[in-house]
Design a protein around this motif. Structure first.
Motif, PDB file in Angstrom:
ATOM      1  N   ILE A 174       0.870  -1.177   0.000  1.00 40.15           N
ATOM      2  CA  ILE A 174       0.000   0.000   0.000  1.00 40.15           C
ATOM      3  C   ILE A 174       0.903   1.222   0.000  1.00 40.15           C
ATOM      4  CG2 ILE A 174      -1.825   1.244   1.228  1.00 40.15           C
ATOM      5  CD1 ILE A 174      -2.672  -1.441   2.458  1.00 40.15           C
ATOM      6  N   SER A 175       1.032   1.819  -1.168  1.00 39.72           N
ATOM      7  CA  SER A 175       1.900   2.988  -1.332  1.00 39.72           C
ATOM      8  C   SER A 175       1.024   4.202  -1.551  1.00 39.72           C
ATOM      9  CB  SER A 175       2.834   2.771  -2.533  1.00 39.72           C
ATOM     10  OG  SER A 175       3.663   3.886  -2.729  1.00 39.72           O
ATOM     11  N   LEU A 176       1.035   5.131  -0.607  1.00 35.79           N
ATOM     12  CA  LEU A 176       0.119   6.257  -0.632  1.00 35.79           C
ATOM     13  C   LEU A 176       0.780   7.526  -1.171  1.00 35.79           C
ATOM     14  CD1 LEU A 176      -1.700   5.906   2.825  1.00 35.79           C
ATOM     15  CD2 LEU A 176      -2.402   5.015   0.600  1.00 35.79           C
ATOM     16  N   CYS A 177      -0.009   8.256  -1.938  1.00 36.22           N
ATOM     17  CA  CYS A 177       0.415   9.576  -2.400  1.00 36.22           C
ATOM     18  C   CYS A 177      -0.527  10.607  -1.793  1.00 36.22           C
ATOM     19  CB  CYS A 177       0.343   9.637  -3.917  1.00 36.22           C
ATOM     20  SG  CYS A 177       0.714  11.273  -4.611  1.00 36.22           S
ATOM     21  N   ALA A 178       0.045  11.607  -1.128  1.00 37.32           N
ATOM     22  CA  ALA A 178      -0.769  12.705  -0.587  1.00 37.32           C
ATOM     23  C   ALA A 178      -1.136  13.641  -1.729  1.00 37.32           C
ATOM     24  CB  ALA A 178      -0.002  13.451   0.495  1.00 37.32           C
ATOM     25  N   LEU A 179      -2.425  13.880  -1.904  1.00 32.35           N
ATOM     26  CA  LEU A 179      -2.880  14.737  -2.993  1.00 32.35           C
ATOM     27  C   LEU A 179      -2.716  16.207  -2.622  1.00 32.35           C
ATOM     28  CD1 LEU A 179      -6.178  12.939  -4.130  1.00 32.35           C
ATOM     29  CD2 LEU A 179      -3.805  12.490  -4.800  1.00 32.35           C
ATOM     30  N   SER A 180      -2.153  16.964  -3.541  1.00 38.88           N
ATOM     31  CA  SER A 180      -1.999  18.403  -3.330  1.00 38.88           C
ATOM     32  C   SER A 180      -2.230  19.113  -4.659  1.00 38.88           C
ATOM     33  CB  SER A 180      -0.611  18.735  -2.774  1.00 38.88           C
ATOM     34  OG  SER A 180      -0.489  20.106  -2.498  1.00 38.88           O
ATOM     35  N   PRO A 181      -3.377  19.745  -4.833  1.00 43.08           N
ATOM     36  CA  PRO A 181      -4.418  19.961  -3.833  1.00 43.08           C
ATOM     37  C   PRO A 181      -5.237  18.696  -3.566  1.00 43.08           C
ATOM     38  CG  PRO A 181      -5.165  20.773  -5.948  1.00 43.08           C
ATOM     39  CD  PRO A 181      -3.729  20.363  -6.139  1.00 43.08           C
ATOM     40  N   SER A 182      -5.887  18.681  -2.409  1.00 39.16           N
ATOM     41  CA  SER A 182      -6.796  17.580  -2.092  1.00 39.16           C
ATOM     42  C   SER A 182      -7.971  17.586  -3.050  1.00 39.16           C
ATOM     43  CB  SER A 182      -7.305  17.722  -0.649  1.00 39.16           C
ATOM     44  OG  SER A 182      -6.241  17.752   0.270  1.00 39.16           O
ATOM     45  N   TYR A 183      -8.460  18.781  -3.348  1.00 38.43           N
ATOM     46  CA  TYR A 183      -9.547  18.983  -4.303  1.00 38.43           C
ATOM     47  C   TYR A 183      -9.263  20.262  -5.097  1.00 38.43           C
ATOM     48  CZ  TYR A 183     -12.351  16.058  -1.078  1.00 38.43           C
ATOM     49  OH  TYR A 183     -12.825  15.062  -0.276  1.00 38.43           O
ATOM     50  N   HIS A 184      -9.787  20.286  -6.297  1.00 38.57           N
ATOM     51  CA  HIS A 184      -9.905  21.528  -7.047  1.00 38.57           C
ATOM     52  C   HIS A 184     -11.397  21.809  -7.145  1.00 38.57           C
ATOM     53  CE1 HIS A 184      -9.085  24.597 -10.099  1.00 38.57           C
ATOM     54  NE2 HIS A 184     -10.045  24.067 -10.839  1.00 38.57           N
ATOM     55  N   THR A 185     -11.821  23.011  -6.768  1.00 36.28           N
ATOM     56  CA  THR A 185     -13.242  23.325  -6.821  1.00 36.28           C
ATOM     57  C   THR A 185     -13.492  24.408  -7.865  1.00 36.28           C
ATOM     58  OG1 THR A 185     -13.128  25.006  -5.050  1.00 36.28           O
ATOM     59  CG2 THR A 185     -13.542  22.721  -4.391  1.00 36.28           C
ATOM     60  N   ARG A 186     -14.560  24.220  -8.656  1.00 36.45           N
ATOM     61  CA  ARG A 186     -14.931  25.168  -9.708  1.00 36.45           C
ATOM     62  C   ARG A 186     -16.347  25.665  -9.467  1.00 36.45           C
ATOM     63  NH1 ARG A 186     -15.318  23.353 -15.073  1.00 36.45           N
ATOM     64  NH2 ARG A 186     -14.461  25.325 -15.823  1.00 36.45           N
ATOM     65  N   TYR A 187     -16.626  26.883  -9.922  1.00 33.26           N
ATOM     66  CA  TYR A 187     -17.903  27.529  -9.628  1.00 33.26           C
ATOM     67  C   TYR A 187     -18.517  28.080 -10.910  1.00 33.26           C
ATOM     68  CZ  TYR A 187     -15.934  26.951  -5.043  1.00 33.26           C
ATOM     69  OH  TYR A 187     -15.372  26.391  -3.924  1.00 33.26           O
ATOM     70  N   ALA A 188     -19.830  28.303 -10.832  1.00 37.72           N
ATOM     71  CA  ALA A 188     -20.578  28.725 -12.020  1.00 37.72           C
ATOM     72  C   ALA A 188     -20.138  30.084 -12.546  1.00 37.72           C
ATOM     73  CB  ALA A 188     -22.072  28.734 -11.707  1.00 37.72           C
ATOM     74  N   ASP A 189     -19.519  30.913 -11.680  1.00 34.67           N
ATOM     75  CA  ASP A 189     -19.077  32.235 -12.133  1.00 34.67           C
ATOM     76  C   ASP A 189     -17.717  32.189 -12.831  1.00 34.67           C
ATOM     77  OD1 ASP A 189     -17.316  31.797 -10.052  1.00 34.67           O
ATOM     78  OD2 ASP A 189     -17.930  33.530  -8.861  1.00 34.67           O
ATOM     79  N   GLY A 190     -17.179  30.975 -13.026  1.00 33.61           N
ATOM     80  CA  GLY A 190     -15.906  30.828 -13.709  1.00 33.61           C
ATOM     81  C   GLY A 190     -14.697  30.814 -12.792  1.00 33.61           C
ATOM     82  N   SER A 191     -14.887  31.047 -11.502  1.00 36.85           N
ATOM     83  CA  SER A 191     -13.767  31.054 -10.556  1.00 36.85           C
ATOM     84  C   SER A 191     -13.456  29.637 -10.074  1.00 36.85           C
ATOM     85  CB  SER A 191     -14.089  31.950  -9.363  1.00 36.85           C
ATOM     86  OG  SER A 191     -15.203  31.435  -8.634  1.00 36.85           O
ATOM     87  N   SER A 192     -12.330  29.507  -9.400  1.00 33.53           N
ATOM     88  CA  SER A 192     -11.927  28.207  -8.855  1.00 33.53           C
ATOM     89  C   SER A 192     -11.101  28.418  -7.596  1.00 33.53           C
ATOM     90  CB  SER A 192     -11.121  27.408  -9.891  1.00 33.53           C
ATOM     91  OG  SER A 192      -9.902  28.061 -10.178  1.00 33.53           O
ATOM     92  N   ILE A 193     -11.105  27.418  -6.718  1.00 33.32           N
ATOM     93  CA  ILE A 193     -10.323  27.446  -5.482  1.00 33.32           C
ATOM     94  C   ILE A 193      -9.719  26.065  -5.286  1.00 33.32           C
ATOM     95  CG2 ILE A 193     -10.367  27.729  -2.967  1.00 33.32           C
ATOM     96  CD1 ILE A 193     -12.817  29.551  -3.328  1.00 33.32           C
ATOM     97  N   ASP A 194      -8.420  26.007  -5.076  1.00 29.66           N
ATOM     98  CA  ASP A 194      -7.772  24.751  -4.718  1.00 29.66           C
ATOM     99  C   ASP A 194      -7.830  24.572  -3.210  1.00 29.66           C
ATOM    100  OD1 ASP A 194      -7.009  23.740  -7.211  1.00 29.66           O
ATOM    101  OD2 ASP A 194      -5.245  25.054  -7.282  1.00 29.66           O
ATOM    102  N   VAL A 195      -8.000  23.319  -2.783  1.00 22.18           N
ATOM    103  CA  VAL A 195      -8.104  23.007  -1.354  1.00 22.18           C
ATOM    104  C   VAL A 195      -6.849  22.251  -0.942  1.00 22.18           C
ATOM    105  CG1 VAL A 195      -9.461  21.871   0.437  1.00 22.18           C
ATOM    106  CG2 VAL A 195     -10.612  22.879  -1.552  1.00 22.18           C
ATOM    107  N   PHE A 196      -6.072  22.867  -0.043  1.00 19.95           N
ATOM    108  CA  PHE A 196      -4.825  22.272   0.435  1.00 19.95           C
ATOM    109  C   PHE A 196      -4.957  21.906   1.911  1.00 19.95           C
ATOM    110  CE2 PHE A 196      -3.626  25.161  -3.010  1.00 19.95           C
ATOM    111  CZ  PHE A 196      -2.815  24.349  -3.788  1.00 19.95           C
ATOM    112  N   SER A 197      -4.359  20.775   2.292  1.00 16.09           N
ATOM    113  CA  SER A 197      -4.357  20.405   3.710  1.00 16.09           C
ATOM    114  C   SER A 197      -3.324  21.207   4.492  1.00 16.09           C
ATOM    115  CB  SER A 197      -4.089  18.905   3.876  1.00 16.09           C
ATOM    116  OG  SER A 197      -2.840  18.551   3.294  1.00 16.09           O
ATOM    117  N   ASP A 198      -2.266  21.650   3.816  1.00 15.84           N
ATOM    118  CA  ASP A 198      -1.263  22.479   4.480  1.00 15.84           C
ATOM    119  C   ASP A 198      -1.868  23.839   4.817  1.00 15.84           C
ATOM    120  OD1 ASP A 198       1.740  23.099   5.049  1.00 15.84           O
ATOM    121  OD2 ASP A 198       1.017  24.772   3.827  1.00 15.84           O
ATOM    122  N   PRO A 199      -1.831  24.259   6.075  1.00 13.41           N
ATOM    123  CA  PRO A 199      -2.526  25.486   6.470  1.00 13.41           C
ATOM    124  C   PRO A 199      -1.983  26.742   5.786  1.00 13.41           C
ATOM    125  CG  PRO A 199      -1.153  24.674   8.267  1.00 13.41           C
ATOM    126  CD  PRO A 199      -1.192  23.598   7.236  1.00 13.41           C
TER     127      PRO A 199
END
Length: 518
Positions: free
Chosen positions: A94-119
């Motif tokens: 079981i070899s794990l890769c930490a995802l960075s960003p954890s998620y990429h989020t997109r919105y109807a207004d064309g903007s986006s925000i990446d979600v990082f676990s690192d504060p």
């Protein structure tokens, strides 16, 4: 804590999903003889695979069939450590890769925000996309989510309950319960998050997890901020080779340490004598004796087995209460020459529609009132972004596997004819993604589709892979108990019992079931 009395040397576990594998490892580590019996041809349950064959009949590639988000992998390590194994010692590793960003989020207004676990990385992203004031709000919210998680994990998640009184039965229990109360944990998640964040896009990032608990954020208990903490602070991981390698590695640890895993065998009967389960029988007539029994399937399957054993339904909550929404999930491949031009290149992308609160209202409506999302919010998962070995050669060109999850009502909320609706709805979702910039989605080769009906056919409650919702009356000590009334040596594990839905919690449920027996 109530435990199983009498002999407990030989244990049968029904179901080789994460809950059953976790229970088995903890029991083998305690010196028990364990046999796991799995209905499907392979282990994994909702972290198994769907094989896709080519024209030559050979397996072209395998699709992860369920959970795609892995958090708190230390719980897997703990289960393996119970038998002296580790991520590196099992096969497959079981070899794990930490995802960075954890998620990429997109919105109807064309903007986006990446979600990082690192504060710091996340605070910088918030400041850049939403302003410095929101970045400070994020920092404060992160501290509150961590406090909620720390206050509740040991007491509410990683604990067996015999009664609601367990919440106040000892000085330490009372102290923990009061701490959660002071933090506002028994209030509502949505309003609490709004105290920290004004940007609606950010509020979605830290509340969409309420869907896993079967609730709209405005109604979900604030204690479920713990799920947001797991998702946004503790890190999201992906195992090399796909999510199914986790279950395969755990099963290897079971067999390497004296346990037995039987696949392709469906348990159809429980034999009972003097109030104890003495054995189970499979559809081919094979009998597996046991001193104690752990049942991990979904409640309809469990209750059918208990009914067949003439165990009273009294106290089982057979009405099933409030059930979580379901999901339509379709899997397939898209040529990389097309996906290379997509507007998002992350492993996980949450593509939000303009609607939000009304979306939850549609999919969580009461009996017969539910409808499909008019403006869908979708989870797009691209595992080969992280693991290039998962790319597929198809039709003479390189393709990547893509999965799309669309939340929808369960079969009680909206008793839709999915045999008729499945294909046109998938096409509608593909066309919507195409409009949002995912070129080639409308011509995607779709290899497998799951709907509420397919989930129901696999025994899942009202066609929902998320089981009973985490409303207050179905949370913690109020959830379906893992001790079966009417049988002295039968315990439940899995998402329908304590502590609930999600990869971390079903791993814990297996450990809690083992503690009842140890």
């Amino acid at each position: 804590m109530r435990t199983i009395n009498g002999p407990t040397d030989t244990i049968v576990v029904v179901g080789a999903g994460l809950a059953g594998l976790s229970a088995a490892l903890h029991l083998i580590g305690a010196g028990k003889r364990v046999t796991i019996i799995e209905r499907e041809a392979a282990v994994g349950g909702r972290v198994g695979v769907y094989p896709v064959t080519g024209d030559d009949g050979k397996t072209l590639y395998e699709i992860d069939n369920g959970a795609s988000v892995l958090t708190m992998p230390d719980l897997i390590e703990s289960a393996l450590a119970a038998v002296g194994e580790s991520f590196d010692s099992v096969s497959p590793k079981i070899s794990l890769c930490a995802l960075s960003p954890s998620y990429h989020t997109r919105y109807a207004d064309g903007s986006s925000i990446d979600v990082f676990s690192d504060p710091e990385a996340m605070a910088e992203e918030v400041a850049r996309k939403c302003g410095s004031a929101e970045a400070e709000g994020y920092r404060a919210l992160r501290r509150w989510l961590a406090s909620i998680f720390d206050a509740e994990f040991d007491r509410f998640i990683d604990s067996n309950f015999d009664s609601p009184l367990d919440l106040v039965s000892t000085p330490s229990a009372l102290r923990d319960t009061l701490a959660i109360t002071r933090l506002g944990g028994f209030g509502r998640l949505g309003p609490r998050v709004e105290k920290f964040l004004k940007d609606e896009r950010l509020r979605r990032v830290f509340t969409f997890q309420a869907l896993y608990a079967g609730m709209a954020p405005a109604k979900a208990l604030a204690v479920y901020g713990a799920i947001a903490h797991m998702d946004t602070s503790l890190g999201v991981y992906f195992p090399e080779g796909g999510m199914a390698t986790v279950a395969a590695g755990m099963a290897d640890a079971v067999t390497r340490n004296g346990g037995t895993v039987v696949t392709g065998a469906e348990v159809t009967n429980i034999d009972v004598r003097e109030g104890r389960a003495t054995s189970v029988r499979t559809s081919d007539g094979t009998v597996y004796p046991c001193d104690a029994l752990i049942l991990t399937p979904d409640l309809p399957v469990v209750d059918a087995l208990l009914d067949g054993a003439a165990v009273s339904a009294r106290g089982r909550g057979r009405g099933y209460g409030t059930v979580s929404p379901s999901a339509v999930v379709f899997h397939g491949t898209v040529p990389t020459r097309v996906t290379d031009m997509w507007p998002a290149s992350s492993h996980h992308t949450i593509d939000f529609g303009a609607e939000w609160s009304s979306t939850f209202a549609r999919i969580t409506a009461r009996r017969g009132k539910g409808t499909l999302m008019a403006d869908p919010s979708l989870l797009v998962t691209r595992p080969s972004v992280t693991d290039r070995a998962l790319l597929v050669e198809r039709g003479g060109e390189q393709c990547e596997p893509v999965s799309v999850l669309a939340p929808c009502p369960n079969l009680r909320s909206a008793p839709l004819d999915w045999t008729r609706l499945q294909d046109p709805y998938v096409r509608e979702l593909q066309q919507e993604l195409e409009r949002r910039g995912y070129r080639g989605m409308s011509t995607m080769t779709v290899d497998h589709v799951d709907t509420p009906q397919t989930w129901a056919d696999r025994g899942m409650l009202l066609g929902s892979p998320f089981s009973s919702a985490h409303v207050f009356r179905q949370t913690g000590p109020f959830r379906r108990h893992n001790v079966v009334r009417g049988l002295k040596n039968v315990v439940l594990a899995g998402s329908a019992t304590t502590p609930g839905v999600g990869v971390p919690t079903v791993l814990v449920s297996g450990k809690l079931a083992a503690e009842r027996i140890r």
